[in-house]
Design an enzyme around this catalytic site. Sequence first.
Site, short mmCIF file in Angstrom:
data_model
loop_
_atom_site.label_atom_id
_atom_site.label_comp_id
_atom_site.label_asym_id
_atom_site.label_seq_id
_atom_site.Cartn_x
_atom_site.Cartn_y
_atom_site.Cartn_z
N ARG A 213 36.48 -6.59 68.17
CA ARG A 213 37.99 -6.19 68.74
C ARG A 213 38.05 -6.65 69.78
O ARG A 213 37.25 -5.33 70.99
CB ARG A 213 38.37 -4.95 68.16
CG ARG A 213 38.39 -4.28 66.70
CD ARG A 213 40.06 -5.63 66.30
NE ARG A 213 39.53 -5.31 64.78
CZ ARG A 213 39.20 -5.69 63.69
NH1 ARG A 213 38.41 -6.82 64.00
NH2 ARG A 213 39.43 -5.17 62.82
N ASP A 237 36.26 -14.19 70.65
CA ASP A 237 37.45 -14.18 69.38
C ASP A 237 38.28 -13.32 69.42
O ASP A 237 39.22 -13.56 68.46
CB ASP A 237 35.92 -14.36 68.03
CG ASP A 237 37.28 -14.68 66.99
OD1 ASP A 237 37.53 -15.87 67.06
OD2 ASP A 237 37.32 -14.00 66.74
N GLU A 242 46.28 -9.42 71.53
CA GLU A 242 46.62 -11.12 70.41
C GLU A 242 48.00 -11.57 70.44
O GLU A 242 48.64 -12.56 69.41
CB GLU A 242 45.78 -11.09 69.24
CG GLU A 242 44.33 -10.54 69.70
CD GLU A 242 43.15 -10.62 68.39
OE1 GLU A 242 44.24 -10.49 66.93
OE2 GLU A 242 42.31 -10.38 68.41
N HIS A 269 40.58 -15.11 67.34
CA HIS A 269 40.73 -14.37 66.06
C HIS A 269 39.88 -14.78 64.19
O HIS A 269 40.66 -13.78 63.43
CB HIS A 269 41.54 -12.77 66.25
CG HIS A 269 40.75 -11.81 65.36
ND1 HIS A 269 42.10 -10.55 66.12
CD2 HIS A 269 40.11 -11.73 64.34
CE1 HIS A 269 40.85 -9.46 64.63
NE2 HIS A 269 39.82 -9.82 64.78
#
Length: 295
Positions: A213, A237, A242, A269
């Site tokens: 996260r 990632d 986001e 992600h």
Amino acid sequence: MAEGLESLGYVVDEFLTLSKQETIAIIGQYTGLILRSKFFLDAEFLNAANQLKFIARAGAGLDLIDLAVCQEKNISVFSANEGNKDAVAEHVMGQLLTIAHRLNTADAEVRNGIWNREANRGWEIHGKTIGIIGFGNMGQALCQRLLGFGVKILAYDKYAPAPSPFGADLTNLFEQADIVSLHVPLTHETLGYVSQDFLKSFRKPIVLINSSRGPISPLENLLWGLEQGIISGLALDVLPNEKINSWSKDEQILFDKLKSYPNTLFSPHVAGWTIESYVKINMVLIEKIRTLFHP
């Protein structure tokens, strides 16, 4: 997913575009909820869900759910970490190999007519020490992939249910790790986990990978680590925010500084988001619902 739920006797409605308030208006009709990442299920939402018996998270991590309220209301909550552990492990291996062998920069240069072998000389994973922080489904799946590379693995998990042959404390990990991969859930304990003090604890530069996260590794701390030479390679990632199209000017400036380092690698992600994991996640959730409510 719908077919599996229907086989258990459920009537299934699928809503992909409802806002939070629109969902609150109808959630009182439902006994179960399959959740993909969208919005936070807070007390307001859960108080409206007065018939709800379970929330099944189609993926890993329960940070979008107020678990305390769910416990008060006797709502079962579970995720499908088993379903995308292989996808995450393979993605992390891809990130690590890309950084080690400079595949991203080499590809970009060759595409632009630059043939520079020396500048793209890589380094080998073999013989390195890899710290895995968080040794649940994801961390163990990564460990399995790494064993064939001739590495030493140090696995730290504060809440490990059982001892592991790879188990280590943070002191050993700080002293020995060349590479660190994060696989912890987002909780009040792990929010901002990658602090400057955390990074200062390492005895040598590390490659840092975060596929868990974004808020676990604040970008300002990662930039500081790159500037200080503590982070020799960075693969993300996930990001703290986001919703990149809504970034503030300061957020954009910070990310621009971060991405200017050639030893950084980003993906949107998608570590656990493969064709196969989509199927596996559904199968895991159906089986958990069957076990809990239809034994």
